[in-house]
Write a protein that holds these residues in place. Structure first.
Motif, PDB file in Angstrom:
ATOM      1  N   ASP A   1     -71.408  35.540  -1.698  1.00 29.64           N
ATOM      2  CA  ASP A   1     -72.370  34.812  -1.348  1.00 29.64           C
ATOM      3  C   ASP A   1     -73.360  35.741  -1.002  1.00 29.64           C
ATOM      4  N   GLN A   2     -73.189  36.952  -0.519  1.00 26.16           N
ATOM      5  CA  GLN A   2     -74.200  37.709   0.164  1.00 26.16           C
ATOM      6  C   GLN A   2     -75.109  38.343  -0.983  1.00 26.16           C
ATOM      7  N   ILE A   3     -74.265  38.852  -1.917  1.00 25.78           N
ATOM      8  CA  ILE A   3     -74.877  39.523  -3.294  1.00 25.78           C
ATOM      9  C   ILE A   3     -75.817  38.502  -4.123  1.00 25.78           C
ATOM     10  N   ILE A   4     -75.306  36.994  -4.278  1.00 24.55           N
ATOM     11  CA  ILE A   4     -76.144  36.043  -4.698  1.00 24.55           C
ATOM     12  C   ILE A   4     -77.398  35.779  -3.973  1.00 24.55           C
ATOM     13  N   THR A   5     -77.125  35.730  -2.628  1.00 23.57           N
ATOM     14  CA  THR A   5     -78.352  35.461  -1.891  1.00 23.57           C
ATOM     15  C   THR A   5     -79.260  36.672  -1.821  1.00 23.57           C
ATOM     16  N   GLN A   6     -78.957  37.879  -1.910  1.00 29.03           N
ATOM     17  CA  GLN A   6     -79.720  38.973  -2.055  1.00 29.03           C
ATOM     18  C   GLN A   6     -80.582  38.754  -3.077  1.00 29.03           C
ATOM     19  N   PHE A   7     -79.972  38.621  -4.450  1.00 32.28           N
ATOM     20  CA  PHE A   7     -80.476  38.514  -5.738  1.00 32.28           C
ATOM     21  C   PHE A   7     -81.307  37.446  -5.846  1.00 32.28           C
ATOM     22  N   THR A   8     -81.125  36.193  -5.656  1.00 30.11           N
ATOM     23  CA  THR A   8     -81.824  35.077  -5.750  1.00 30.11           C
ATOM     24  C   THR A   8     -83.113  35.098  -4.581  1.00 30.11           C
ATOM     25  N   SER A   9     -82.894  35.639  -3.789  1.00 30.44           N
ATOM     26  CA  SER A   9     -83.992  35.591  -2.551  1.00 30.44           C
ATOM     27  C   SER A   9     -85.170  36.665  -3.187  1.00 30.44           C
ATOM     28  N   GLN A  10     -85.176  37.255  -4.287  1.00 37.20           N
ATOM     29  CA  GLN A  10     -86.080  38.143  -5.035  1.00 37.20           C
ATOM     30  C   GLN A  10     -87.018  37.111  -5.622  1.00 37.20           C
ATOM     31  N   PHE A  11     -86.482  35.992  -5.991  1.00 41.17           N
ATOM     32  CA  PHE A  11     -87.523  35.260  -6.966  1.00 41.17           C
ATOM     33  C   PHE A  11     -88.590  34.530  -6.306  1.00 41.17           C
ATOM     34  N   VAL A  12     -88.908  34.534  -5.038  1.00 40.94           N
ATOM     35  CA  VAL A  12     -89.897  33.965  -4.170  1.00 40.94           C
ATOM     36  C   VAL A  12     -90.880  34.728  -4.343  1.00 40.94           C
ATOM     37  N   LYS A  13     -90.774  36.202  -4.745  1.00 37.05           N
ATOM     38  CA  LYS A  13     -91.721  37.198  -5.041  1.00 37.05           C
ATOM     39  C   LYS A  13     -92.380  37.094  -6.260  1.00 37.05           C
ATOM     40  N   LEU A  14     -91.664  36.342  -7.182  1.00 39.48           N
ATOM     41  CA  LEU A  14     -91.918  36.367  -8.662  1.00 39.48           C
ATOM     42  C   LEU A  14     -92.972  35.257  -8.901  1.00 39.48           C
ATOM     43  N   LYS A  15     -94.286  35.321  -8.405  1.00 38.51           N
ATOM     44  CA  LYS A  15     -95.229  34.367  -8.410  1.00 38.51           C
ATOM     45  C   LYS A  15     -95.731  34.156  -9.999  1.00 38.51           C
ATOM     46  N   HIS A  16     -95.627  35.042 -10.907  1.00 38.77           N
ATOM     47  CA  HIS A  16     -96.030  34.652 -12.150  1.00 38.77           C
ATOM     48  C   HIS A  16     -94.909  34.324 -13.119  1.00 38.77           C
ATOM     49  N   LEU A  17     -93.770  34.034 -12.570  1.00 41.05           N
ATOM     50  CA  LEU A  17     -92.650  33.803 -13.488  1.00 41.05           C
ATOM     51  C   LEU A  17     -92.846  32.645 -14.273  1.00 41.05           C
ATOM     52  N   GLN A  18     -92.794  32.522 -15.640  1.00 39.74           N
ATOM     53  CA  GLN A  18     -92.836  31.290 -16.178  1.00 39.74           C
ATOM     54  C   GLN A  18     -91.664  30.891 -17.236  1.00 39.74           C
ATOM     55  N   SER A  19     -91.016  31.870 -17.581  1.00 38.47           N
ATOM     56  CA  SER A  19     -89.670  31.526 -18.422  1.00 38.47           C
ATOM     57  C   SER A  19     -88.560  32.195 -17.935  1.00 38.47           C
ATOM     58  N   LEU A  20     -87.450  31.228 -17.800  1.00 39.22           N
ATOM     59  CA  LEU A  20     -86.321  31.693 -17.058  1.00 39.22           C
ATOM     60  C   LEU A  20     -85.159  31.209 -18.137  1.00 39.22           C
ATOM     61  N   HIS A  21     -84.157  32.303 -18.730  1.00 39.60           N
ATOM     62  CA  HIS A  21     -83.281  31.770 -19.546  1.00 39.60           C
ATOM     63  C   HIS A  21     -81.867  32.316 -19.108  1.00 39.60           C
ATOM     64  N   LEU A  22     -81.108  31.500 -19.156  1.00 43.63           N
ATOM     65  CA  LEU A  22     -79.678  31.782 -18.552  1.00 43.63           C
ATOM     66  C   LEU A  22     -78.687  31.513 -19.408  1.00 43.63           C
ATOM     67  N   ASP A  23     -77.900  32.658 -19.677  1.00 41.20           N
ATOM     68  CA  ASP A  23     -76.647  32.605 -20.980  1.00 41.20           C
ATOM     69  C   ASP A  23     -75.507  33.025 -20.251  1.00 41.20           C
ATOM     70  N   ASN A  24     -74.416  32.244 -20.202  1.00 39.96           N
ATOM     71  CA  ASN A  24     -73.184  32.755 -19.706  1.00 39.96           C
ATOM     72  C   ASN A  24     -73.226  33.559 -18.410  1.00 39.96           C
TER      73      ASN A  24
END
Length: 657
Positions: A142-165
């Motif tokens: 949970d700590q690793i995932i929270t640290q990783f996902t919390s960075q997305f709030v800074k990606l103000k221009h993100l338009q495409s997100l692709h998830l595979d496996n």
């Protein structure tokens, strides 16, 4: 391409800029912009290619002259540990496309998180084959995932997100979407607005609306007063709390009615499994919840909290669902409520058995006691935490109110103002019974921390009954512009509930007429905790201040003192200022102008400025004060003070002269 090309460029960079006027402009003073070196990189385990290695090294040698930019970046497996130096060298803002591939060690994801947050112009992100090849505890994961996902709030221009496996994110994708949603482009926002323009379509879509879209859709509908949509959304609200009060900057009756209708709809139907609503909060306070999708955090409604609550709700229940909680602050002034609060109270009365009505903050000003008691019958008395009673009641009304005060067992702050009796100096036996009945309720207020009494003339000679009833240590005692007796003052230092005071205010009480020793003892007993001390307008003289000085100089936590409106000589004021100058926590200091500033009661302005300047110099010789002022007495003509501070502020009469 031959590597000698880079050497040729380095020779060019080494030229004196003055030899190339076109590069520096006509004035010859404009600095050459940094050379931008652009490359697409694929980082894998092992070293870079020789060309890539040479290029990175070449740019590093020309720090301040070049920028290493990368439009597309691919990172495979364990490459982060190999290429941390490359990532440090890259201008991460230049990256627009990023692929993270085959990361089977969560540590890689953790180490890469800070770099991801710095890619502020990232537009496309591919996450592929993220899985854990090592054992992790749920907390570590949970700590690793929270640290990783919390960075997305800074990606103000993100338009495409692709998830595979992305097996590693299983069960946590809501966190990823939660943070990603906060960077929604204008296109999606316009789509939401278009949806709301077709009301029937929006209402039918509510049941299938993703939970992350509820806050922006609700806020948009609320701002445009789309009552039918609001009603439908309340009935299926997917969060524990609906803080609607923070949206009601300008209360609107029809909007409020729509929210209440949604609550009624929820109560009359089979409770939807998707609805997690537990609290509807009508308090007009700032709430982070509505800013979550715009970039702020709200831990009460974060994906982690919601997931835990959902798991708890899925467990078998041995008890019935707790009643829905309605929270509202009430301010009643001069027998009037605004139309929204009036409607809310009328709606609440017949629903008292099916809902829990809470009122953390209750203010009542100049209302008959019967009106207040009717209002109190709606709310759970033990939910009241702050009570302001500015009633101008007689003792009989106060005694009638007393039992309701005793039920407020979680009351933390109590402000009472304007309690009168026709003949303050002598009370009848019945009136003394009224006083005792009211004061005895304080024995039930085990959470009381702050007590304010202003213009209370009925308790003189009865403070012994009050202090005996206090069970909890007070942080604040404020008795201002009130009638007290010598016996009342004698009891103050004996009351253990006052030995941890942080705030003491006795302003407006003429202490000149009393034996001052009890106040001196009280001050000396609270030197370790006292933060604010106010004696404004207490008619103190030199002997009083001299008695206070030993205890005052020990108050190391003191942040504010107020001695305005007291008659103190220049000699004693110098001693006072010299003592307080050593109190490093003081940030707000109010001193009276010296008695030598007056001639037969009239302020001599030149003398006032001269003496106050001397006192300020004494203070500044020891420390730099943050906010300090010396105030003269109130002017008889305009009822204003002349104040000497960083600048001199004259009263209206002096300004007109």
């Amino acid at each position: 391409m031959p590597l000698k090309m880079w050497d040729t460029w380095s020779v060019f960079m080494a030229h004196d800029p003055s030899e190339n006027p076109a590069a520096v402009g006509e004035a010859g003073t404009e600095a050459r912009p940094l050379l931008k070196v652009v490359i697409d990189l694929v980082l894998k385990e092992g070293p870079l290619t020789s060309a890539e290695s040479f290029l990175v090294q070449w740019v590093g040698q020309r720090e301040g002259q070049t920028r290493l930019c990368c439009n597309k970046l691919q990172i495979w497996s364990m490459a982060i540990s190999y290429h941390r130096g490359v990532l440090e060298r890259l201008d991460l803002d230049s990256i627009q496309e990023l692929s993270l591939l085959c990361m089977n060690n969560p540590t890689c994801l953790l180490n890469f998180s800070p770099y991801l947050g710095r890619m502020r112009n990232l537009r496309s992100l591919l996450l592929s084959s993220l899985w854990s090849g090592v054992f992790l505890t749920p907390v570590e994961k949970d700590q690793i995932i929270t640290q990783f996902t919390s960075q997305f709030v800074k990606l103000k221009h993100l338009q495409s997100l692709h998830l595979d496996n992305v097996f590693f994110l299983e069960g946590h994708l809501d966190q990823l979407f939660w943070m990603s949603f906060q960077t929604l482009p204008t296109l999606v926002q316009l789509a939401l607005q278009s949806l709301l323009r077709v009301e029937a379509l929006a209402i039918s879509a509510v049941q299938d609306l993703p939970w992350v879209l509820f806050p922006p859709v609700f806020k948009e509908a609320f701002n445009h007063r789309q009552t039918n949509i609001l009603r439908a959304m309340v009935a299926v609200w997917p969060f524990p709390c609906l803080p609607v009060g923070s949206l009601m900057k300008n209360p609107h009756l029809e909007t409020l009615q729509a929210v209440l209708d949604g609550v009624d709809l929820l109560l009359t139907q089979v409770w939807p499994r998707s609805c997690k609503l537990k609290v509807v909060d009508f308090r007009a306070v700032n709430h982070n919840f509505w800013h979550v999708w715009g970039g702020a955090e709200d831990h009460a409604c974060s994906p982690q909290v919601i997931r835990k609550q959902q798991k708890l709700e899925d467990l078998p229940k041995s008890e019935e669902r707790q009643p829905l909680k309605i929270i509202v602050d009430i301010c009643l002034k001069f027998c009037r409520l605004d139309e929204c609060h009036t409607h809310l109270l009328q709606w609440a009365k017949p629903r008292k058995k099916s809902l829990q009505f809470c009122c953390p903050k209750l203010q009542m000003k100049v209302l008959p006691v019967c009106t207040i008691i009717e209002i109190l019958k709606v709310f759970e008395p033990d939910t009241i935490q702050e009570l302001e009673l500015n009633s101008r009641w007689r003792l009989e009304a106060l005694a009638h109110f007393a039992p309701y005060l005793g039920q407020m067992r979680n009351l933390q702050k109590f402000l009472m103002a304007g309690v009168y009796v026709d003949h303050c100096l002598r009370k009848t036996f019945t009136e003394m019974e009224y006083v005792h009945k009211f004061l005895s309720q304080f024995s039930k207020l085990n959470c009381l921390q702050h007590l304010y009494m202003n213009q209370v003339y009925s308790f003189s000679g009865h403070m012994d009954h009050l202090v005996r009833c206090l069970k909890n240590p007070l942080e604040t005692l404020s008795i201002t512009l009130s009638l007290v007796s010598q016996s009342d003052l004698n009891l103050l230092p004996q009351c253990q509930s006052l030995w941890q005071l942080k705030h003491l205010n006795l302003s407006g009480i003429p202490l000149f007429f009393f034996h001052f020793k009890p106040i001196q003892i009280l001050l000396e007993s609270i030197t370790a905790t006292l933060q604010t001390l106010e004696f404004e307008g207490c008619e103190l003289n030199d002997s009083h201040i001299t008695a206070l000085l030993p205890g005052l100089s020990q108050c190391s936590q003191l942040t504010k003192i107020n001695f305005y409106g007291n008659g103190i000589s220049m000699l004693v004021l110098e001693d006072l200022v010299h003592r307080t100058a050593k109190l490093r926590q003081l940030t707000h200091e109010l001193y009276p102008a010296p008695l030598e500033c007056y001639d037969n009661g009239s302020l001599i302005l030149d003398r006032f400025i001269q003496l106050c300047s001397s006192l300020m110099t004494t203070l500044r010789a020891i420390r730099q004060p943050e906010k300090v002022s010396f105030g003269a007495g109130f002017c008889s003509g305009c009822n204003e003070r002349c104040v000497y501070s960083l600048e001199i502020k004259l009263c209206s009469c002096w300004q007109s002269d």
